[in-house]
Design a protein around this motif. Structure first.
Motif, mmCIF file in Angstrom:
data_model
loop_
_atom_site.group_PDB
_atom_site.id
_atom_site.type_symbol
_atom_site.label_atom_id
_atom_site.label_comp_id
_atom_site.label_asym_id
_atom_site.label_seq_id
_atom_site.Cartn_x
_atom_site.Cartn_y
_atom_site.Cartn_z
ATOM 1 N N ILE A 81 0.862 -1.197 0.000
ATOM 2 C CA ILE A 81 0.000 0.000 0.000
ATOM 3 C C ILE A 81 0.891 1.237 0.000
ATOM 4 O O ILE A 81 1.561 1.518 0.990
ATOM 5 N N VAL A 85 -1.872 6.498 -0.141
ATOM 6 C CA VAL A 85 -3.221 5.980 0.131
ATOM 7 C C VAL A 85 -3.608 6.278 1.572
ATOM 8 O O VAL A 85 -4.684 6.831 1.847
ATOM 9 N N GLY A 268 -5.177 -1.319 -2.127
ATOM 10 C CA GLY A 268 -4.798 -0.341 -1.107
ATOM 11 C C GLY A 268 -5.558 -0.436 0.197
ATOM 12 O O GLY A 268 -5.569 0.523 0.967
ATOM 13 N N TYR A 344 -5.295 4.331 -4.807
ATOM 14 C CA TYR A 344 -4.351 3.264 -5.157
ATOM 15 C C TYR A 344 -4.222 3.116 -6.675
ATOM 16 O O TYR A 344 -3.115 3.116 -7.223
#
Lengths: 455, 510
Positions: A81, A85, A268, A344
């Motif tokens: 991730i 994000v 994400g 994301y």
């Protein structure tokens, strides 16, 4: 500890304004015989520092994917991730807002959802996407409810490939329990749904066929062939996809799928012990589908000054207007998760998504080769796969997850709990986060997990 | 606030070749002689996502965020949604990797901490409702409703009472109630409200019979009133062999004051995001656990968290279970916040929440009653409904006009046009986390607004980034996604026209 603001003096002033002697008087409508005459049996209040210690201790009692390389899959994946994000999703103007009922006060959220809908259309190759559902399992159920309406075969048959995630199938079964349609699972003994087997099961009663690709075992299904077969009998083809895989694979819409559903967790969203996740649903841009689309939709329009802006739209489909005639009871959705997925996908862009998918594919295939070298382990199915695959192990697999964790890995999902015939099998997932060193070390660890001696 | 760049769509900022995130080089040996992916599965190109740099992306989303009202920026008295303060500590705790990085299929030995937390939360929710058997699985209030109705259906099937096909629902109920009942395979029957805003007992009586399965009641109800006759109602239902379901959307008014189990409910859902401060997330995630009486426990969705000595595990072996509602265990991240809230407040703190929520609502009600008609006699519980009916008659100013004008003063609008039984409804819920000063400012603002020029009000809001979007156009020519200019819109004509008399119904979401 509480989050109240009014002082005793302010409370007195408010009571005086009301002309009542105490707060107690305001509860006159609660009859004495139903009043609770004792404190709730709950632990006493804690300060932030006290609870922080306790909560940290609970967190430390768990072994997490932050400490151990994670090779577990089955619908939840340890993808990387990017920091943007978290940075965006932790803006409290997003996470402490509510459903954007007042468009003027919610253009941020509304535009995010409109962009999310667009991103989902770009991702799936379909024309319409809603503003999110809870997760993939109930997403599949909502898609099937749509298909029953679109085909008018309310008392028809819903066919589900055995290779669809068993928990999605179970959620679907729960949702359909009291409705007139019937549900049939199509066996897939070789780890994929054979188009000939589907052909034999289709009839003019078929309302929907649900397939998943990559499927629960990680394999790619012949989605285009399956969709064509379903259409020949007038049914709706619902396909569950892995959003990350679409960096490489043909999109559901390009394969003729009518409704595409996915678990958006990989986009994400933290593993989070199974939720909150993100149910993605996109469908054909046709009135019959749009009328029955569950959940919220954001549309573009103009305001009284002629400026482009965004509003919740087509609300006549929804429960608060249609009530018992609504297409779904969905109300609260997963808006913040839709924001995470949007950031994301935007952060990755087309090249980033392609490279992520390519890394998953290459590393998973490398892992499959390495692990199948371990004495006794072998690939259970010989079918093309994306980032997840199934191994046969000489002996029961129930203890493997613990054994591997003791050697430093979260790995091996035993399949026997869903598929008794696969009691000696487990699946592994490999994301772009896994390194060659981790994969090699997992192979070594597996070699040390001695299968129990055979009787 | 009015950063013009923020109105561009991310797709319009896209520049081919621009990038934000880069991936490491592949560190595993090349493909084996056989290609890893046969050509027929491969797309010619990746999906046409936007191509932006990190600075583009961050500015875009940060600027957009400033075009929202939220709890952290504004007073948000949105009735039935319980928009109370969301403690910051919860965000820190939910982000601990020992929670956020747990895979749902880890072996149970490796997740004892989170299982213990969930088990204790089940116990807390059982105690607060007086309904001891709890499932944390439903992902939202509406899914909790559906779960409970499926439990009721399974129970009656088990009892051989499949003739119980009807679910009774008051006309003031949330729209999710009838939608959930239909989805669970029941027929819905509407029960009228009295002019005082309570369930009409005569109408209820006439609709009771051996074909009734469940009565879905919201108590306190959506008019902010406690159903004084609740014991009579639940007794009647039980005498008729039916179950009583409590829509728990309004639990914030009765924590530690009374328990649904004690006033006769057999099942209820919670809205953790309302009562126990899960942030609403711009529409979710929420969480909608269900609590039921012991005799309904066998029907709860699997798995349920159980304790065996000092160990916790997920119990899947429940042969009468309705099955599964959620792929995994529900919205654990929201449940965790609810757990922390209950631990922070304790029994006394929770009771104070309800007392203060009710005091705030009554105070605001009394102040608003100086300005607008409040059709139902007080005192109210944690929310109340005012009506702009007189204003419409006298000045052609609608509830929506007042709502829009409030936005100019930095106050989020109340819920309007709900419940449906009150004309020109404004449903106001201040919550306990607001001060007297904020409530006074709201009442003063409202008093000032009703004196304003009607034309000016009908054109409100005047200071927000946009004003009065054309909702009819949005329905007639739906544009539901961005397309490159030149691409023809393939969106179809409207599926259905909006209700003509109701400008916009703002619902109370479960």
């Amino acid at each position: 500890m509480s989050y109240l603001l009014n002082t005793a003096e302010e409370q007195q002033a408010m009571l005086a304004y009301l002309g009542v002697p105490s707060v107690e008087e305001l509860f006159v409508a609660v009859p004495p015989e139903v009043r609770l005459r004792r404190p709730l049996h709950l632990p006493p209040a804690l300060t932030e520092l006290e609870l922080h210690r306790q909560v940290e201790e609970l967190a430390q009692q768990n072994a997490s994917a932050a400490q151990y390389p994670c090779f577990l899959g089955g619908g939840a994946y340890d993808h990387f991730i990017p920091a943007v994000v978290d940075a965006i999703a932790s803006r409290s103007e997003y996470y402490t807002a509510y459903t954007p009922y007042q468009a003027e006060a919610s253009q941020g959220t509304l535009q995010v959802i409109f962009e999310y809908q667009t991103l989902m259309c770009q991702l799936t190759g379909l024309g319409v996407a809603n503003a999110s559902l809870y997760e993939a399992g109930s997403g599949v159920a909502e898609a099937v409810l749509m298909a029953l309406g679109v085909t008018g075969r309310q008392d028809g048959e819903v066919l589900v490939a055995e290779t669809v995630h068993p928990e999605y199938r179970r959620v679907l079964g729960t949702y359909l329990a009291n409705l007139p349609c019937s549900l049939r699972v199509l066996p897939a003994p070789e780890g994929f749904l054979d188009p000939d087997d589907l052909q034999a099961a289709l009839s003019d009663r078929t309302a929907a066929v649900v397939v998943q690709s990559p499927n629960f075992f990680g394999h790619l299904e012949e989605v285009a062939d399956l969709a064509a077969a379903v259409h020949r009998v007038g049914g709706v083809c619902i396909a569950v996809f892995d959003p990350i895989s679409l960096g490489l694979l043909r999109r559901p819409g390009d394969c003729g799928v009518d409704i595409a559903v996915a678990e958006g967790q990989g986009l994400g969203i933290p593993l989070g012990y199974g939720g909150p996740y993100l149910g993605i649903l996109a469908c054909r841009d046709e009135p019959a589908y749009l009328r029955r689309l569950p959940g919220r939709l954001v549309g573009q329009t103009t305001d009284r000054h002629g400026q482009r802006c965004w509003v919740l739209t087509l609300q006549t489909r929804e429960q608060h207007i249609r009530r018992e005639k609504a297409t779904s009871n969905i109300c609260t959705n997963q808006g913040l998760m839709a924001l995470r997925a949007s950031v994301y996908l935007t952060a990755l862009g087309p090249q980033g998504l392609r490279e992520t998918a390519e890394l998953c594919l290459r590393k998973a295939h490398y892992a499959a080769r390495r692990l199948a070298d371990v004495a006794g382990a072998e690939l259970r199915f010989r079918r093309p796969f994306f980032k997840e695959f199934t191994l046969r192990w000489p002996g029961p697999t129930d203890a493997l997850p613990q054994q591997l964790r003791q050697r430093g890995f979260l790995a091996a999902l035993p399949l026997g709990r869903w598929f008794p015939s696969l009691a000696d099998c487990f699946s592994l997932a490999v994301t772009e986060k896994r390194t060659r060193a981790e994969i090699d070390a997992l192979a070594d660890a597996l070699a040390h997990c001695r299968p129990p001696s055979r009787p | 606030m009015n950063n013009v760049a923020a109105t561009e769509l991310i797709f319009e900022l896209s520049q081919p070749g621009r990038r934000c995130h880069r991936l490491p080089a592949c560190d595993v040996p090349p493909e084996s002689p056989e290609p890893d992916l046969p050509e027929r599965y491969r797309a010619a190109a990746p999906p046409p996502l936007p191509e932006v740099g990190e600075v583009d992306l961050v500015r875009h989303y940060v600027n957009l965020s400033t075009r929202n009202m939220s709890i952290d920026t504004h007073f948000y008295p949105l009735g039935s949604c319980t928009m109370k303060y969301n403690p910051k500590r919860h965000e820190r705790w939910a982000a601990l990797s020992g929670f956020a990085a747990l895979h749902p299929y880890q072996d149970e030995e490796s997740v004892q901490g989170i299982l213990r937390l969930l088990y204790e939360l089940q116990e807390f929710l059982g105690e607060i409702s007086g309904l001891p058997a709890v499932s944390l699985q439903p992902a939202a209030g509406a899914q909790g409703e559906l779960t409970a109705l499926l439990i009721a259906a399974a129970y009656f099937r088990d009892q051989g009472q499949t003739h119980r096909r009807k679910v009774l629902i008051p006309d003031s109920a949330h729209g999710t109630n009838p939608a959930s009942a239909t989805l669970a395979g029941f027929e819905t029957v509407t029960v009228k409200s009295t002019p005082q805003g309570l369930v009409d007992l005569t109408d209820l009586r006439s609709k009771l019979g051996p074909d009734v399965a469940v009565f879905m009641i919201t108590n306190p109800n959506t008019l902010g009133l406690f159903e004084r006759q609740i014991r009579t109602i639940t007794d009647w239902l039980h005498e008729a062999g039916a179950l009583v379901y409590l829509d728990g959307a309004n639990m914030n008014a009765i924590l530690g004051i009374t328990r649904p189990g004690d006033f006769g409910a057999d099942m209820q859902h919670y809205n953790v995001h309302k009562t126990f401060t899960g942030p609403h997330g711009g529409g979710g995630p929420g969480s909608g656990p269900v609590a039921v009486r012991d005799f309904l426990a066998p029907y709860l969705p699997v798995p349920v968290v159980v304790r065996e000595g000092e160990r916790y595990r997920l119990d899947y072996h429940r042969p009468k279970s309705i099955g599964k509602m959620h792929t995994f265990y529900g919205n654990v991240g929201i449940l965790l916040r609810g757990y922390c809230y209950i631990r922070t407040l304790g029994p006394d703190g929770l009771k104070q929440v309800s007392e203060q929520a009710v005091l705030n609502a009554n105070y605001l009600r009394a102040r608003v009653a100086q300005v607008l008609e409040v059709p139902h006699p007080g005192p109210c519980m944690h929310e109340f409904v005012a009506s702009a009916r007189k204003l419409l008659r006298e000045k052609k100013v609608r509830a929506m006009d007042l709502a829009k004008r409030l936005l100019d003063f930095g106050i989020h609008a109340p819920t309007v046009y709900f419940p449906l039984v009150v004309p020109e409804a404004l449903m106001i819920e201040p919550t306990e986390t607001e001060s007297k000063a904020t409530l006074d400012a709201f009442a003063d603002t409202l008093a000032r607004i009703v004196q304003e020029d009607p034309d000016f009000l009908r054109a409100a809001p005047h200071t927000t980034p946009i004003s009065r979007p054309d909702e009819v156009q949005a329905v007639k020519q739906p544009i539901l996604r961005w397309q490159p200019s030149g691409a023809s819109s393939s969106s179809p004509p409207a599926p259905a026209a909006p209700a003509a008399e109701t400008p916009q119904v703002v619902p109370a979401a479960s």
